[in-house]
Design a protein around this motif. Structure first.
Motif, PDB file in Angstrom:
ATOM      1  N   TYR A   1       0.607  -1.351  -0.080  1.00  0.00           N
ATOM      2  CA  TYR A   1      -0.170   0.041   0.247  1.00  0.00           C
ATOM      3  C   TYR A   1       0.131   1.861  -0.061  1.00  0.00           C
ATOM      4  N   LEU A   2       1.745   1.544   1.273  1.00  0.00           N
ATOM      5  CA  LEU A   2       2.799   2.464   0.574  1.00  0.00           C
ATOM      6  C   LEU A   2       3.564   2.723  -0.415  1.00  0.00           C
ATOM      7  N   LEU A   3       4.146   1.258  -0.791  1.00  0.00           N
ATOM      8  CA  LEU A   3       4.878   1.398  -2.515  1.00  0.00           C
ATOM      9  C   LEU A   3       3.927   2.301  -2.947  1.00  0.00           C
ATOM     10  N   GLU A   4       2.779   1.428  -3.350  1.00  0.00           N
ATOM     11  CA  GLU A   4       1.799   1.980  -4.130  1.00  0.00           C
ATOM     12  C   GLU A   4       1.866   3.805  -4.011  1.00  0.00           C
ATOM     13  N   THR A   5       1.092   3.674  -3.088  1.00  0.00           N
ATOM     14  CA  THR A   5       0.565   5.377  -2.602  1.00  0.00           C
ATOM     15  C   THR A   5       2.320   6.553  -3.046  1.00  0.00           C
ATOM     16  N   LEU A   6       2.922   5.589  -3.045  1.00  0.00           N
ATOM     17  CA  LEU A   6       4.041   6.308  -2.745  1.00  0.00           C
ATOM     18  C   LEU A   6       4.921   6.784  -4.747  1.00  0.00           C
ATOM     19  N   ALA A   7       4.517   5.620  -5.009  1.00  0.00           N
ATOM     20  CA  ALA A   7       4.682   5.885  -6.705  1.00  0.00           C
ATOM     21  C   ALA A   7       3.086   6.381  -7.677  1.00  0.00           C
ATOM     22  N   GLY A   8       2.315   6.542  -6.968  1.00  0.00           N
ATOM     23  CA  GLY A   8       0.928   7.390  -7.280  1.00  0.00           C
ATOM     24  C   GLY A   8       1.135   9.353  -7.138  1.00  0.00           C
ATOM     25  N   LEU A   9       1.901   8.823  -5.641  1.00  0.00           N
ATOM     26  CA  LEU A   9       1.888  10.421  -5.710  1.00  0.00           C
ATOM     27  C   LEU A   9       3.987  11.628  -6.364  1.00  0.00           C
ATOM     28  N   LYS A  10       4.085   9.828  -6.316  1.00  0.00           N
ATOM     29  CA  LYS A  10       5.130  10.990  -7.808  1.00  0.00           C
ATOM     30  C   LYS A  10       5.479  11.444  -8.644  1.00  0.00           C
ATOM     31  N   THR A  11       3.873  10.051  -9.516  1.00  0.00           N
ATOM     32  CA  THR A  11       3.566  10.161 -10.576  1.00  0.00           C
ATOM     33  C   THR A  11       2.074  11.630 -10.551  1.00  0.00           C
ATOM     34  N   LEU A  12       1.546  11.648 -10.047  1.00  0.00           N
ATOM     35  CA  LEU A  12       1.337  12.862  -9.636  1.00  0.00           C
ATOM     36  C   LEU A  12       1.591  14.234  -9.979  1.00  0.00           C
ATOM     37  N   ASN A  13       3.040  14.649  -8.726  1.00  0.00           N
ATOM     38  CA  ASN A  13       3.746  15.132  -9.123  1.00  0.00           C
ATOM     39  C   ASN A  13       3.445  16.646  -8.523  1.00  0.00           C
ATOM     40  N   GLN A  14       2.549  16.130  -7.478  1.00  0.00           N
ATOM     41  CA  GLN A  14       1.945  17.690  -6.521  1.00  0.00           C
ATOM     42  C   GLN A  14       2.786  18.162  -5.547  1.00  0.00           C
ATOM     43  N   THR A  15       2.471  19.189  -5.669  1.00  0.00           N
ATOM     44  CA  THR A  15       3.586  19.842  -3.919  1.00  0.00           C
ATOM     45  C   THR A  15       2.389  20.238  -3.063  1.00  0.00           C
ATOM     46  N   LYS A  16       1.089  20.064  -3.383  1.00  0.00           N
ATOM     47  CA  LYS A  16      -0.432  20.252  -1.822  1.00  0.00           C
ATOM     48  C   LYS A  16      -1.135  19.181  -2.360  1.00  0.00           C
ATOM     49  N   ILE A  17      -1.012  18.315  -1.190  1.00  0.00           N
ATOM     50  CA  ILE A  17      -2.735  16.665  -1.060  1.00  0.00           C
ATOM     51  C   ILE A  17      -3.252  17.525   0.000  1.00  0.00           C
ATOM     52  N   ILE A  18      -4.131  17.399  -0.147  1.00  0.00           N
ATOM     53  CA  ILE A  18      -5.394  17.871   1.298  1.00  0.00           C
ATOM     54  C   ILE A  18      -6.471  16.503   1.219  1.00  0.00           C
ATOM     55  N   CYS A  19      -6.098  16.135   2.634  1.00  0.00           N
ATOM     56  CA  CYS A  19      -6.597  14.805   2.537  1.00  0.00           C
ATOM     57  C   CYS A  19      -7.724  14.508   4.181  1.00  0.00           C
ATOM     58  N   PRO A  20      -9.098  14.767   3.700  1.00  0.00           N
ATOM     59  CA  PRO A  20      -9.507  14.776   4.901  1.00  0.00           C
ATOM     60  C   PRO A  20      -9.635  14.013   5.753  1.00  0.00           C
ATOM     61  N   GLY A  21      -9.594  14.038   7.331  1.00  0.00           N
ATOM     62  CA  GLY A  21      -8.938  13.510   8.046  1.00  0.00           C
ATOM     63  C   GLY A  21      -7.917  13.070   8.559  1.00  0.00           C
ATOM     64  N   LYS A  22      -7.027  12.051   9.442  1.00  0.00           N
ATOM     65  CA  LYS A  22      -6.128  11.880   9.986  1.00  0.00           C
ATOM     66  C   LYS A  22      -5.648  10.281   8.875  1.00  0.00           C
ATOM     67  N   ASN A  23      -4.540  10.728   8.185  1.00  0.00           N
ATOM     68  CA  ASN A  23      -4.283   9.619   7.721  1.00  0.00           C
ATOM     69  C   ASN A  23      -2.865  10.029   7.407  1.00  0.00           C
ATOM     70  N   PRO A  24      -2.143   8.846   8.000  1.00  0.00           N
ATOM     71  CA  PRO A  24      -0.426   9.186   8.875  1.00  0.00           C
ATOM     72  C   PRO A  24       0.379   8.646   7.531  1.00  0.00           C
ATOM     73  N   SER A  25      -0.935   7.171   7.109  1.00  0.00           N
ATOM     74  CA  SER A  25       0.317   7.199   5.496  1.00  0.00           C
ATOM     75  C   SER A  25       0.754   7.893   4.468  1.00  0.00           C
ATOM     76  N   LEU A  26      -0.329   8.840   4.826  1.00  0.00           N
ATOM     77  CA  LEU A  26      -0.225   9.983   3.275  1.00  0.00           C
ATOM     78  C   LEU A  26       0.675  10.839   4.369  1.00  0.00           C
ATOM     79  N   SER A  27       0.860  11.174   5.529  1.00  0.00           N
ATOM     80  CA  SER A  27       1.816  12.192   6.203  1.00  0.00           C
ATOM     81  C   SER A  27       3.161  11.804   6.052  1.00  0.00           C
ATOM     82  N   TYR A  28       3.514  10.962   5.971  1.00  0.00           N
ATOM     83  CA  TYR A  28       4.482   9.799   6.205  1.00  0.00           C
ATOM     84  C   TYR A  28       5.091   9.940   4.430  1.00  0.00           C
ATOM     85  N   THR A  29       4.513   9.713   3.435  1.00  0.00           N
ATOM     86  CA  THR A  29       4.293   9.978   2.677  1.00  0.00           C
ATOM     87  C   THR A  29       4.860  11.121   1.542  1.00  0.00           C
ATOM     88  N   MET A  30       3.720  11.339   1.082  1.00  0.00           N
ATOM     89  CA  MET A  30       4.323  13.645   1.900  1.00  0.00           C
ATOM     90  C   MET A  30       5.920  14.054   2.191  1.00  0.00           C
TER      91      MET A  30
END
Length: 161
Positions: free
Chosen positions: A127-156
Motif C-alpha cells: 500500500y505504501l509503495l504504491e502510494t509513493l509511486a502514485g503521488l510521485k506520478t501526480l507530482n503534486q506539491t500540495k495534498i489535502i486529505c480529509p481526516g487523519k491519514n498517517p501513511s499519507l503524512s509519511y508519504t508526503m
C-alpha cells in the motif's frame, strides 16, 4: 485524496474550501490502492479489487453533487494513475529502493507495522509503495486529505526529502 471510507460530506466540503483559491485541483479517489487493505482482512486479490472499485464508485455517486458543483476540480480514480507508464517506472523505482536501501526499507516497514501485525506487513508495505509511486506520478506539491491519514503524512514527508 480520498479513500473508500465513509467520511462525511462536511469533511469533503471543508477540504475543498481549503483549496478554493487554487486555479486547478485534483481530487484523487484512492479506491484501487485500498485493495491491499481489503486483502489484509482476508479478501482475495480479485474480490478486493472489485470491492475497492465498487466502494470508489459509490463514494463518487454519493458526493456527485458536491464534485460537479466545485469549480476547477478534476476527479481522478487511483486506477487511472496505476495504468500510466510514468507510474510503472515510479513504482519500480520505489520497489528497487525498498530492496536495496535498508534505511528506506526500515521506514516503510515501521510505518506499515502501525497498521497491521507482522504477518500482514506485506499488505501495508505494498500500500505504501504504491502510494509513493502514485503521488510521485501526480507530482503534486500540495495534498489535502480529509481526516487523519498517517501513511499519507509519511508519504508526503518522504517525497520532500
Amino acid at each position: 485524496m480520498v479513500g473508500v471510507s465513509n467520511f462525511s460530506n462536511t469533511a469533503l466540503l471543508n477540504a475543498l474550501r481549503s483549496t478554493r483559491k487554487f486555479t486547478s485541483r485534483k481530487l484523487v479517489v484512492c479506491d484501487f490502492v485500498n485493495r491491499h487493505l481489503l486483502m489484509a482482512y482476508g479478501m482475495d486479490y480479485f474480490g478486493a479489487t472489485e470491492k475497492s472499485e465498487e466502494l470508489g464508485k459509490q463514494w463518487i455517486e454519493k458526493n456527485r453533487s458536491i464534485l460537479t458543483s466545485t469549480p476547477n476540480l478534476e476527479v481522478i480514480k487511483w486506477v487511472d494513475i496505476f495504468v500510466s507508464k510514468e507510474y510503472e517506472s515510479n513504482y519500480l523505482f520505489f520497489i528497487e529502493r525498498y530492496f536495496n536501501d535498508s534505511r528506506f526499507r526500515k521506514r516503510i516497514d515501521t510505518c506499515g507495522a502501525k497498521f497491521f501485525e507482522a504477518s500482514k506487513l506485506s499488505y501495508s508495505r505494498n500500500y505504501l509503495l504504491e502510494t509513493l509511486a502514485g503521488l510521485k506520478t501526480l507530482n503534486q506539491t500540495k495534498i489535502i486529505c480529509p481526516g487523519k491519514n498517517p501513511s499519507l503524512s509519511y508519504t508526503m514527508e518522504f517525497l520532500k526529502n
